[in-house]
Design an enzyme around this catalytic site. Structure first.
Site, PDB file in Angstrom:
ATOM      1  N   ASP A   1      14.291   8.085 -48.303  1.00  0.00           N
ATOM      2  CA  ASP A   1      13.988   7.635 -46.940  1.00  0.00           C
ATOM      3  C   ASP A   1      13.375   6.253 -47.080  1.00  0.00           C
ATOM      4  O   ASP A   1      12.341   6.084 -47.744  1.00  0.00           O
ATOM      5  CB  ASP A   1      12.995   8.587 -46.266  1.00  0.00           C
ATOM      6  CG  ASP A   1      13.611   9.943 -45.938  1.00  0.00           C
ATOM      7  OD1 ASP A   1      14.817  10.113 -46.159  1.00  0.00           O
ATOM      8  OD2 ASP A   1      12.880  10.829 -45.468  1.00  0.00           O
TER       9      ASP A   1
ATOM     10  N   ASP B   1      18.976  16.604 -37.486  1.00  0.00           N
ATOM     11  CA  ASP B   1      17.516  16.755 -37.603  1.00  0.00           C
ATOM     12  C   ASP B   1      17.028  17.829 -36.628  1.00  0.00           C
ATOM     13  O   ASP B   1      16.449  17.514 -35.586  1.00  0.00           O
ATOM     14  CB  ASP B   1      16.817  15.421 -37.267  1.00  0.00           C
ATOM     15  CG  ASP B   1      17.220  14.297 -38.191  1.00  0.00           C
ATOM     16  OD1 ASP B   1      17.240  14.495 -39.412  1.00  0.00           O
ATOM     17  OD2 ASP B   1      17.536  13.199 -37.687  1.00  0.00           O
TER      18      ASP B   1
HETATM   19  O1  1PR Z   1      19.374   8.355 -35.996  1.00  0.00           O
HETATM   20  O2  1PR Z   1      21.455   7.402 -36.925  1.00  0.00           O
HETATM   21  O3  1PR Z   1      19.386   6.041 -36.835  1.00  0.00           O
HETATM   22  O4  1PR Z   1      19.621   7.938 -38.425  1.00  0.00           O
HETATM   23  C1  1PR Z   1      18.303   8.035 -38.861  1.00  0.00           C
HETATM   24  C2  1PR Z   1      18.301   8.816 -40.125  1.00  0.00           C
HETATM   25  O5  1PR Z   1      16.982   8.763 -40.645  1.00  0.00           O
HETATM   26  C3  1PR Z   1      18.661  10.270 -39.934  1.00  0.00           C
HETATM   27  O6  1PR Z   1      19.478  10.690 -40.999  1.00  0.00           O
HETATM   28  C4  1PR Z   1      17.315  11.009 -40.004  1.00  0.00           C
HETATM   29  O7  1PR Z   1      17.454  12.247 -40.654  1.00  0.00           O
HETATM   30  C5  1PR Z   1      16.487  10.059 -40.859  1.00  0.00           C
HETATM   31  N1  1PR Z   1      15.069  10.060 -40.481  1.00  0.00           N
HETATM   32  C6  1PR Z   1      14.550   9.527 -39.361  1.00  0.00           C
HETATM   33  N2  1PR Z   1      13.210   9.650 -39.391  1.00  0.00           N
HETATM   34  C7  1PR Z   1      12.892  10.285 -40.516  1.00  0.00           C
HETATM   35  C8  1PR Z   1      11.546  10.628 -40.968  1.00  0.00           C
HETATM   36  O8  1PR Z   1      11.350  11.276 -41.987  1.00  0.00           O
HETATM   37  N3  1PR Z   1      10.539  10.211 -40.204  1.00  0.00           N
HETATM   38  N4  1PR Z   1      14.137  11.151 -42.398  1.00  0.00           N
HETATM   39  C9  1PR Z   1      14.060  10.544 -41.216  1.00  0.00           C
HETATM   40  C10 1PR Z   1      14.788  12.234 -42.578  1.00  0.00           C
HETATM   41  C11 1PR Z   1      14.792  13.935 -43.989  1.00  0.00           C
HETATM   42  C12 1PR Z   1      15.461  14.125 -45.247  1.00  0.00           C
HETATM   43  C13 1PR Z   1      14.457  14.307 -46.328  1.00  0.00           C
HETATM   44  C14 1PR Z   1      14.601  15.756 -46.609  1.00  0.00           C
HETATM   45  C15 1PR Z   1      14.116  16.178 -47.943  1.00  0.00           C
HETATM   46  N5  1PR Z   1      14.408  12.607 -43.801  1.00  0.00           N
HETATM   47  O9  1PR Z   1      16.458  13.282 -45.532  1.00  0.00           O
HETATM   48  O10 1PR Z   1      14.723  13.429 -47.312  1.00  0.00           O
HETATM   49  O11 1PR Z   1      13.934  16.491 -45.585  1.00  0.00           O
HETATM   50  O12 1PR Z   1      12.779  16.030 -48.043  1.00  0.00           O
HETATM   51  P1  1PR Z   1      11.929  16.976 -48.997  1.00  0.00           P
HETATM   52  O13 1PR Z   1      12.784  17.325 -50.157  1.00  0.00           O
HETATM   53  O14 1PR Z   1      10.763  16.144 -49.393  1.00  0.00           O
HETATM   54  O15 1PR Z   1      11.556  18.164 -48.165  1.00  0.00           O
HETATM   55  P2  1PR Z   1      19.957   7.422 -36.971  1.00  0.00           P
END
Ligand code: 1PR
Length: 591
Positions: free
Chosen positions: A288, A446
Site C-alpha cells: 500500500d 473493499d
Molecule cells: O478506489 O480505484 O482508487 O483504488 C484504491 C485502492 O487502494 C483499492 O485497491 C483499495 O483496496 C486500496 N486502499 C485504499 N485505502 C486503503 C487503506 O488501507 N487505507 N488499502 C487501501 C487496501 C488492503 C490490502 C492490504 C491487505 C493485506 N489495502 O491490499 O494490503 O488487507 O493486509 P494485511 O496482510 O496486513 O492484513 P481506487
C-alpha cells in the site's frame, strides 16, 4: 505514418482457411515451413516475393523487438537488457527482415494485433522471416498469431504458419478463466530453450489457447495441463514461441530467454530441479503506497484501513521504500507484487509521477507480474484537460504494470449495471478489458461486514458466519465501500463480484476491512461467498498473521492466490517460510 514498402492483405478474413487444407507431413527444414504456409494460407498474402528484400544482419548484441504498442512490453525490454542485449525496435517491415534475432511479445487481443500487423505490412515480413528459419521468439499472443485463426472476437485469421485454431478455455469444468498463474510444463526432449527449466513452474496469463493435434505435432515442444492439455511452446529449427511469459517467470524465465539469445552457450550450472505438476497457488506481496506528510512516497500499512500511527503526531506509518521492498519480495520468492496507490481516489495518478517511477524502477529488476491500482477512473485536471481511465491505465501499463486494479470506479459501474441491466461499454472496466484483455484487469473489492440476525433483512446475499458477530449475530452481508473504505455503498461483495465478471474483470482482489492488519486470518466466509460466485480467479486478502493462515485459506476455499502485507513488511513471517509450510501441507507452490 510511413508507407509500407509492400502491400499485404489488409483483411486476413478475406481468406477462407480451413485446417482441412493442411496435410500432415514430416519435413524438418525451412522448406517445410514454406510448403506448409502455402498450403495453409495461400490466399492470405498478396505480397511481393521475399526475394525482393535484402536481409542484412544487425549487430550481435542487438535484439530486434516487435512492439506494436498494445500493452506492457517494458518487462520484455527489461529482461533483454538484463541479459546484456541492446534493443532495436521494429519501425518498418524491413527491420524485421534485417533482424539477427527477433522477439515478438504479443500483447492485447488477437484481432487488434493482426489488424496492426496487416496495416503496417508486418504480417508478411514476419512470415518471410520465419520461413527463412531466422531466430524468432514469440511470446503469448506472439505464439497464438502463428496459428491459422483464433476464436477471440472472431473467427479472425492469423499468420497461418501452424495448423490449428486458437480457442477459449472452457470455464464450465471448474477451471477458472483466465488461466492466471504458475503452471507446469510437459517438455519434449528437443525443446532447446526450455532445457534449463528443471521441472519448475512458469507464468501464464491468458484465456485462449492452441491445442496439440496430429497436424501440428511437429511443432509442439511442450504442453501444459489446465483442464485440457494445451500448447505451451512450439519450436522448429530456430523458430520458437511460448504461451507463457518468460519475462515474468523469474529466474526460470530468464533462463529461457538466455537460451534463446545464447543458443550455443553451455549451461553454467545445473538448474535447480523442481517438482512442478500443476497450477500453483500464488503468494502475493502487497504494498500500500502513499505520500507521507513529508511528501515522500512510502509503503504504509493500516489496521482496518487506518494507516496513521496512534501518536500525538498522527503520522502516516512508514514501512519502507516501495522499489526496495518490491525487489526484496521478488528475491524472497513472491509470485506477484501488487502496488496499491491508496490515495489514488483523491489524487490524480498521472500527476503522481513518483508512482509511475516506482513501477519503472521496479520492473527493471523484478521479473514476476506487477499489479498496480488506485485512481483508475476518468479525471479532469486543474487546466480542464480530460483524461480517460483508459489513458490512466495505459500509462500504468507503459510504466511496467502487467495488470491494473480498479477499486471505487468498479463499484459505481457495477451499481449502474445492476440498476439498468445495460452494459454501456464505456466504463473503465469495460474499456480497459476490451483493449488490454480481461486478464489485465483486476477488480479490488473493499467490503466491510454488516452483521444481521436474519439473512432476509437485506436484499444482498448474506452468509451464515463461522464466528458469530459482537451481538451473537449469526449472519452478515459484506457491504462494498469506495474511497479507501470511507464510504459504504448499496451493493454487496457477492453482487459486485458477479457484475464485474460480466463486465470484463479477469480477476478479483478480495480485501476485508474488518480483517485488514489484524493478523487473525483471512475471512474464509467472505472468500467462499465470492469465489463460489464467479469463475475468474480470486485473490484472498487481509488478515494473514501466520503461515497456517495461508494453508487454511487454500484448504477451505477456492482462492487462487493469497495476498499479505503487514506480516511481510514487519518481517514477522517470510515468503519462503509460507511456501515451505504450504509444501509441507501438500499445497503446490512455485519454488
Ligand atoms: O478506489 O480505484 O482508487 O483504488 C484504491 C485502492 O487502494 C483499492 O485497491 C483499495 O483496496 C486500496 N486502499 C485504499 N485505502 C486503503 C487503506 O488501507 N487505507 N488499502 C487501501 C487496501 C488492503 C490490502 C492490504 C491487505 C493485506 N489495502 O491490499 O494490503 O488487507 O493486509 P494485511 O496482510 O496486513 O492484513 P481506487
Amino acid at each position: 505514418m510511413e508507407a509500407a514498402p509492400f502491400t499485404s492483405s489488409s483483411s486476413a478474413s478475406a481468406s477462407s482457411l480451413s485446417s482441412r487444407s493442411v496435410t500432415a507431413r514430416s519435413l524438418s527444414s525451412s522448406s517445410s515451413l514454406l510448403f506448409r504456409r502455402n498450403n495453409i494460407r495461400n490466399s492470405y498474402c498478396k505480397f511481393k516475393s521475399p526475394r525482393n528484400f535484402s536481409v542484412r544482419a544487425s549487430g550481435d548484441s542487438v535484439v530486434t523487438l516487435l512492439d506494436y504498442g498494445a500493452g506492457n512490453v517494458r518487462s520484455v525490454r527489461n529482461a533483454i537488457r538484463h541479459l546484456g542485449f541492446d534493443i532495436k525496435d521494429v519501425q518498418t517491415p524491413e527491420d524485421i527482415l534485417k533482424a539477427n534475432r527477433l522477439i515478438f511479445p504479443g500483447v492485447g487481443a488477437f484481432a487488434a494485433a493482426m489488424d496492426v500487423l496487416n496495416k503496417k505490412g508486418m504480417a508478411e515480413a514476419l512470415c518471410t522471416y520465419i520461413e527463412k528459419d531466422r531466430p524468432f521468439l514469440g511470446i503469448c499472443l506472439g505464439l497464438q498469431l502463428l496459428f491459422e485463426s483464433s476464436e477471440e472476437n472472431g473467427p479472425v485469421n492469423g499468420l497461418g504458419l501452424i495448423p490449428g485454431v486458437v480457442g477459449r478455455f472452457d470455464s464450465s469444468n471448474d477451471f477458472r478463466v483466465p488461466h492466471i498463474g504458475w503452471n507446469a510444463l510437459q517438455i519434449k526432449e528437443d525443446s532447446k530453450i526450455l532445457d534449463d527449466i528443471g521441472n519448475r513452474h512458469v507464468y501464464f496469463v491468458h484465456s485462449y489457447r492452441a491445442m496439440p493435434s496430429d497436424a501440428n505435432k511437429e511443432w509442439v515442444s511442450s504442453t501444459c495441463n489446465y483442464g485440457v492439455d494445451f500448447i505451451a511452446s512450439v519450436r522448429r529449427g530456430n523458430v520458437h514461441a511460448v504461451q507463457f511469459h518468460p519475462e515474468k517467470s523469474g529466474d526460470v524465465g530468464l533462463s529461457v530467454l538466455r537460451r534463446f539469445l545464447f543458443p550455443k552457450s553451455a549451461t553454467m550450472k545445473k538448474p535447480i530441479e523442481g517438482k512442478a505438476s500443476k497450477l500453483a497457488k500464488r503468494v502475493i506481496a502487497c504494498l500500500d503506497v502513499r505520500t507521507n506528510d513529508k511528501g515522500d512516497l512510502v509503503v504504509t500499512k493500516g489496521d482496518q484501513y487506518d494507516v496513521r500511527e496512534h501518536t500525538k503526531e498522527n503520522e502516516v506509518r512508514n514501512l519502507g521504500k516501495p522499489v526496495e521492498l518490491a525487489g526484496q519480495y521478488y528475491k524472497d520468492g513472491a509470485d506477484e507484487v501488487s502496488f496499491l496507490n491508496i490515495t489514488g481516489f483523491r489524487d490524480f495518478p498521472l500527476g503522481d509521477l513518483p508512482m509511475l517511477q516506482v513501477l519503472r524502477y521496479t520492473s527493471e529488476n523484478v521479473f514476476v507480474p506487477l499489479t498496480v491500482g488506485g485512481g483508475i477512473r476518468d479525471f479532469t485536471d486543474a487546466n480542464g484537460r480530460h483524461y480517460t481511465s483508459l489513458e490512466v491505465a495505459s500509462e500504468y501499463f507503459r510504466s511496467g504494470a502487467d495488470k491494473i486494479s480498479i477499486g471505487s470506479d468498479a463499484v459505481y459501474t457495477a451499481e449502474e449495471y445492476l440498476r439498468t441491466g445495460v452494459k454501456t461499454g464505456k466504463s473503465s472496466l469495460e474499456l480497459i478489458s476490451r483493449i488490454y484483455g480481461n486478464q489485465a484487469v483486476v477488480v479490488s473489492i473493499d467490503p466491510r461486514r454488516v452483521y444481521l440476525k436474519n439473512p432476509n433483512d437485506v436484499e444482498f446475499k448474506a452468509v451464515r458466519l463461522t464466528n458469530p458477530g459482537p451481538k451473537e449475530e449469526e449472519y452478515a452481508w459484506y457491504q462494498c465501500t469506495v474511497n479507501g473504505g470511507r464510504e459504504g455503498r448499496p451493493i454487496g461483495a457477492y453482487e459486485l463480484a458477479k457484475a464485474v465478471e460480466e463486465l470484463g474483470a479477469g480477476e478479483i482482489l478480495l480485501n476485508c476491512i474488518d480483517c485488514d492488519g489484524q493478523g487473525k486470518g483471512f475471512d474464509i466466509d467472505l472468500i467462499n461467498l465470492v469465489s463460489d460466485a464467479v469463475s475468474i480467479p480470486v485473490i484472498a486478502s487481509s488478515g494473514a498473521g501466520s503461515v497456517k493462515h495461508f494453508s487454511d485459506v487454500f484448504m477451505e476455499t477456492n482462492a487462487s492466490a493469497a495476498l499479505a502485507a503487514g506480516i511481510f513488511h514487519r518481517k514477522e513471517v517470510s515468503i519462503q517460510s509460507v511456501k515451505e509450510h504450504l509444501l509441507k501441507e501438500g499445497i503446490e507452490v512455485r519454488i
